[in-house]
Design a protein around this motif. Structure first.
Motif, mmCIF file in Angstrom:
data_model
loop_
_atom_site.group_PDB
_atom_site.id
_atom_site.type_symbol
_atom_site.label_atom_id
_atom_site.label_comp_id
_atom_site.label_asym_id
_atom_site.label_seq_id
_atom_site.Cartn_x
_atom_site.Cartn_y
_atom_site.Cartn_z
ATOM 1 N N ILE A 446 0.842 -1.197 0.000
ATOM 2 C CA ILE A 446 0.000 0.000 0.000
ATOM 3 C C ILE A 446 0.875 1.244 0.000
ATOM 4 C CG2 ILE A 446 -1.632 1.366 1.367
ATOM 5 C CD1 ILE A 446 -2.906 -1.254 2.278
ATOM 6 N N VAL A 447 1.900 1.255 0.849
ATOM 7 C CA VAL A 447 2.811 2.404 0.868
ATOM 8 C C VAL A 447 3.492 2.568 -0.489
ATOM 9 C CG1 VAL A 447 4.847 3.406 1.961
ATOM 10 C CG2 VAL A 447 3.179 2.155 3.358
ATOM 11 N N ALA A 448 4.014 1.477 -1.043
ATOM 12 C CA ALA A 448 4.723 1.549 -2.330
ATOM 13 C C ALA A 448 3.798 1.990 -3.458
ATOM 14 C CB ALA A 448 5.334 0.187 -2.654
ATOM 15 N N SER A 449 2.519 1.643 -3.380
ATOM 16 C CA SER A 449 1.591 1.960 -4.471
ATOM 17 C C SER A 449 1.352 3.453 -4.618
ATOM 18 C CB SER A 449 0.254 1.252 -4.238
ATOM 19 O OG SER A 449 -0.454 1.822 -3.147
ATOM 20 N N PHE A 450 1.661 4.242 -3.589
ATOM 21 C CA PHE A 450 1.455 5.684 -3.657
ATOM 22 C C PHE A 450 2.673 6.423 -4.187
ATOM 23 C CE2 PHE A 450 -1.867 4.624 -0.567
ATOM 24 C CZ PHE A 450 -2.916 5.423 -1.007
ATOM 25 N N TYR A 451 3.758 5.710 -4.465
ATOM 26 C CA TYR A 451 5.002 6.367 -4.850
ATOM 27 C C TYR A 451 4.837 7.142 -6.149
ATOM 28 C CZ TYR A 451 9.791 6.969 -6.532
ATOM 29 O OH TYR A 451 10.958 7.495 -7.024
ATOM 30 N N ARG A 452 5.320 8.377 -6.131
ATOM 31 C CA ARG A 452 5.409 9.194 -7.338
ATOM 32 C C ARG A 452 6.778 9.840 -7.349
ATOM 33 N NH1 ARG A 452 1.489 6.756 -7.690
ATOM 34 N NH2 ARG A 452 -0.614 7.343 -8.369
ATOM 35 N N SER A 453 7.560 9.573 -8.378
ATOM 36 C CA SER A 453 8.865 10.220 -8.498
ATOM 37 C C SER A 453 8.665 11.628 -9.029
ATOM 38 C CB SER A 453 9.776 9.431 -9.446
ATOM 39 O OG SER A 453 9.282 9.491 -10.769
ATOM 40 N N SER A 454 9.675 12.425 -8.899
ATOM 41 C CA SER A 454 9.575 13.814 -9.352
ATOM 42 C C SER A 454 9.386 13.905 -10.850
ATOM 43 C CB SER A 454 10.840 14.582 -8.943
ATOM 44 O OG SER A 454 11.990 13.967 -9.488
ATOM 45 N N ALA A 455 9.800 12.854 -11.577
ATOM 46 C CA ALA A 455 9.707 12.902 -13.036
ATOM 47 C C ALA A 455 8.452 12.249 -13.575
ATOM 48 C CB ALA A 455 10.933 12.211 -13.643
ATOM 49 N N SER A 456 7.679 11.590 -12.706
ATOM 50 C CA SER A 456 6.511 10.870 -13.197
ATOM 51 C C SER A 456 5.276 11.731 -13.106
ATOM 52 C CB SER A 456 6.307 9.575 -12.395
ATOM 53 O OG SER A 456 5.983 9.887 -11.076
ATOM 54 N N SER A 457 4.340 11.468 -13.965
ATOM 55 C CA SER A 457 3.070 12.180 -13.939
ATOM 56 C C SER A 457 2.188 11.576 -12.876
ATOM 57 C CB SER A 457 2.383 12.094 -15.300
ATOM 58 O OG SER A 457 2.076 10.758 -15.606
ATOM 59 N N GLU A 458 1.107 12.241 -12.549
ATOM 60 C CA GLU A 458 0.199 11.758 -11.519
ATOM 61 C C GLU A 458 -0.581 10.541 -11.972
ATOM 62 O OE1 GLU A 458 -0.130 12.716 -8.388
ATOM 63 O OE2 GLU A 458 1.581 13.984 -8.754
ATOM 64 N N GLY A 459 -0.801 10.409 -13.237
ATOM 65 C CA GLY A 459 -1.517 9.227 -13.715
ATOM 66 C C GLY A 459 -0.558 8.077 -13.934
ATOM 67 N N ASN A 460 -1.088 6.846 -14.101
ATOM 68 C CA ASN A 460 -0.254 5.714 -14.440
ATOM 69 C C ASN A 460 -1.070 4.759 -15.283
ATOM 70 O OD1 ASN A 460 -1.418 3.468 -12.688
ATOM 71 N ND2 ASN A 460 -0.969 5.055 -11.161
ATOM 72 N N ASN A 461 -0.345 3.932 -16.019
ATOM 73 C CA ASN A 461 -0.994 3.089 -17.009
ATOM 74 C C ASN A 461 -1.983 2.113 -16.391
ATOM 75 O OD1 ASN A 461 -1.046 2.465 -19.867
ATOM 76 N ND2 ASN A 461 -0.200 0.474 -19.290
ATOM 77 N N SER A 462 -1.616 1.562 -15.231
ATOM 78 C CA SER A 462 -2.508 0.599 -14.581
ATOM 79 C C SER A 462 -3.807 1.244 -14.166
ATOM 80 C CB SER A 462 -1.811 -0.007 -13.364
ATOM 81 O OG SER A 462 -2.679 -0.862 -12.671
ATOM 82 N N ALA A 463 -3.736 2.454 -13.597
ATOM 83 C CA ALA A 463 -4.952 3.136 -13.176
ATOM 84 C C ALA A 463 -5.814 3.482 -14.367
ATOM 85 C CB ALA A 463 -4.584 4.404 -12.377
ATOM 86 N N GLN A 464 -5.197 3.871 -15.477
ATOM 87 C CA GLN A 464 -5.981 4.223 -16.647
ATOM 88 C C GLN A 464 -6.751 3.043 -17.176
ATOM 89 O OE1 GLN A 464 -3.050 5.852 -19.262
ATOM 90 N NE2 GLN A 464 -2.811 7.752 -18.081
ATOM 91 N N ARG A 465 -6.184 1.837 -17.058
ATOM 92 C CA ARG A 465 -6.914 0.658 -17.543
ATOM 93 C C ARG A 465 -8.161 0.399 -16.727
ATOM 94 N NH1 ARG A 465 -1.640 -1.460 -18.782
ATOM 95 N NH2 ARG A 465 -1.367 -2.221 -16.668
ATOM 96 N N TRP A 466 -8.133 0.892 -15.452
ATOM 97 C CA TRP A 466 -9.306 0.707 -14.593
ATOM 98 C C TRP A 466 -10.209 1.941 -14.615
ATOM 99 C CZ3 TRP A 466 -10.880 -3.595 -11.925
ATOM 100 C CH2 TRP A 466 -10.007 -4.663 -11.988
ATOM 101 N N GLY A 467 -9.841 2.937 -15.428
ATOM 102 C CA GLY A 467 -10.713 4.081 -15.607
ATOM 103 C C GLY A 467 -10.747 5.023 -14.417
ATOM 104 N N VAL A 468 -9.628 5.132 -13.691
ATOM 105 C CA VAL A 468 -9.593 6.016 -12.541
ATOM 106 C C VAL A 468 -8.342 6.845 -12.601
ATOM 107 C CG1 VAL A 468 -10.932 4.511 -11.049
ATOM 108 C CG2 VAL A 468 -8.468 4.251 -11.131
ATOM 109 N N GLU A 469 -8.302 7.900 -11.784
ATOM 110 C CA GLU A 469 -7.124 8.740 -11.709
ATOM 111 C C GLU A 469 -6.093 8.108 -10.807
ATOM 112 O OE1 GLU A 469 -5.850 13.224 -10.222
ATOM 113 O OE2 GLU A 469 -7.928 12.516 -10.128
ATOM 114 N N GLY A 470 -4.815 8.163 -11.139
ATOM 115 C CA GLY A 470 -3.776 7.591 -10.315
ATOM 116 C C GLY A 470 -3.538 8.393 -9.058
#
Length: 470
Positions: A446-470
């Protein structure tokens, strides 16, 4: 040591992993079979299958044998490998992954150098299976919808386990003579164990349920779901208390304290500035007052707490002290890299050091167990991994707080679980049982799933497949 350790944690947490991934030869295996996946009918449901495997581990965990749990872990690991080599999106690699890879590498070296290599290899296989389950969970939990779904699955199963435990309290349950000192005042008290078969194990299983059900009160929006979350909190909390597990109680107090502090930090931005300085002292005072009143007014709790300070006069304490003395000698003889991972390796070596009549299956402390299995190098890697996890959790929690993202409640619960399970693990090793170990890796995932690096966008491919915002 802290002056060196804290900068090391910050450095390892802020590594440019995106740049590493783009230039790493090893990382190139990600997406190797993406063309096959694009044409596969079955892999159109790839994420749903992954969620189903993880959910099945939660559903069956308390009720089936460890062998079947092992089969589920093996299937989850194989499926994670298939997803990884056929993925077309981000790998989701985080500093926590990096630390766990280091920890696994040290375990591998400890296995190779073990005086009981075959037994240590068995433990290494178990550790590897748990880690690949973490990898699968960390992947699917990046979707907020999946995160909430899997937590709900675990909470419903935990509530069933707790209801059966409460039934044992009201109607009686057969107890083992080894669960309490027959000469103590509370020896006649019923200790519930539900489907787990042991009250200490049940306490370890329910501690995450209490934290997550508290978070669910704030996360579940409609009236009936909120009422269900309140009920789950009460049922799971009551059942945990009725285990009369001293380690479980310590873990619960620490977890609730950490969760309350995180809640105060989360809400502090809404408080008037002159009140913010009093928030933490108020939490400390309220926590201390609650503990004192519970011990003073509830006799079974008072009797059970008194045994913590009874030293060798309590048979359970005396047993642990004798085991720890033997464990210290084991660590002294192999301090660098240990005897190899797993309870099988421990069971091979411990009889050479044990005091007469004090047989044990583990070191009765996760930190001592780690030092025995992988030496001080492995213990340092474990502490480093935990520190990076907490650091990342706090960083991402502040990001979510700035966005007023309610998903932060799940993250706060996960951090509280980590603290509570570590506190419980100071005096017990239920952490190594698969029903509990799965929940430990759930909290880390759960902790790791919230990780966002400074270079990454707020969305992610896995979340988009489920139709939600990352």
């Amino acid at each position: 040591m802290g002056g060196v350790f804290l900068p090391l944690v910050a450095f390892s947490s802020d590594l440019a992993l995106d740049r590493w991934a783009s230039g790493s030869w090893l990382h190139r295996i990600v997406g190797w079979l993406r063309d096959w996946r694009a044409g596969s009918w079955l892999m159109q449901w790839a994420e749903a299958i992954a969620v189903g495997l993880v959910a099945l581990s939660f559903v069956l965990g308390p009720f089936v044998s460890t062998t079947l749990i092992g089969v589920l872990l093996l299937a989850s690991g194989a499926y994670w490998a298939l997803l990884t080599v056929s993925d077309s999106g981000e790998s989701g690699f985080t500093p926590i992954h990096l630390m766990l890879f280091l920890y696994w590498g040290i375990a591998t070296i400890a296995t190779a150098m073990s005086p009981v290599k075959q037994a240590a290899f068995s433990g290494w296989v178990k550790l590897t299976l748990y880690l690949v389950l973490f990898l699968l969970m960390a992947r699917v939990l990046r979707s907020p919808r999946v995160r909430s779904l899997l937590i709900a699955v675990y909470l419903h199963v935990a509530t069933i386990v707790s209801v059966y435990g409460l039934r044992q309290w009201f109607f009686g349950a057969e107890a083992s003579a080894t669960w309490s000192d027959p000469n103590s005042p509370g020896s006649e008290v019923t200790r519930v164990y539900s489907y787990l078969g042991n009250p200490n194990l049940l306490a370890g299983y329910l501690l995450p349920a209490v934290m997550l059900s508290v978070a669910a009160i704030f996360m579940w929006r409609r009236t009936l779901p909120k009422a269900l979350a309140v009920t789950m909190t009460a049922v799971n909390g009551a059942c945990l208390i009725l285990t009369f597990s001293r380690g479980g109680w310590i873990g619960l107090v620490v977890a609730l304290f950490v969760l309350t502090l995180l809640f105060v930090d989360w809400w502090s931005v809404r408080l008037p500035e002159q009140w913010r300085g009093w928030a933490v002292p108020a939490v400390l005072g309220l926590t201390a007052a609650t503990i004192v009143l519970a011990v003073a007014l509830v006799e079974p709790i008072r009797d059970r707490v008194s045994t913590i300070f009874a030293g060798r006069e309590d048979s359970s304490n005396n047993f642990r002290i004798n085991v720890w003395e033997a464990v210290f000698e084991m660590i002294r003889d192999r301090p660098i890299i240990g005897i190899g991972p797993g309870n099988n390796a421990f069971n091979k070596i411990y009889p050479l050091y044990m005091r007469p009549k004090y047989t044990a299956l583990s070191a009765y402390s996760i930190f001592l167990e780690t030092a025995v299995e992988m030496g001080f190098i492995g213990l340092f890697a474990l502490l480093w991994t935990i520190s990076v996890t907490i650091y990342q959790g706090i960083v991402q929690l502040h990001r979510l707080r700035d966005r007023a993202d309610p998903q932060g409640y799940w993250l706060m619960a996960a951090l509280a679980i980590v603290a509570g399970m570590l506190a419980h693990g100071l005096v017990d090793t239920v952490w190594y049982r698969p029903q509990i170990n799965i929940l430990w890796w759930l909290a880390i995932a759960i902790v790791a799933s919230f990780y966002r690096s400074s270079a990454s966008s707020e969305g992610n491919n896995s979340a988009q497949r489920w139709g939600v915002e990352g």
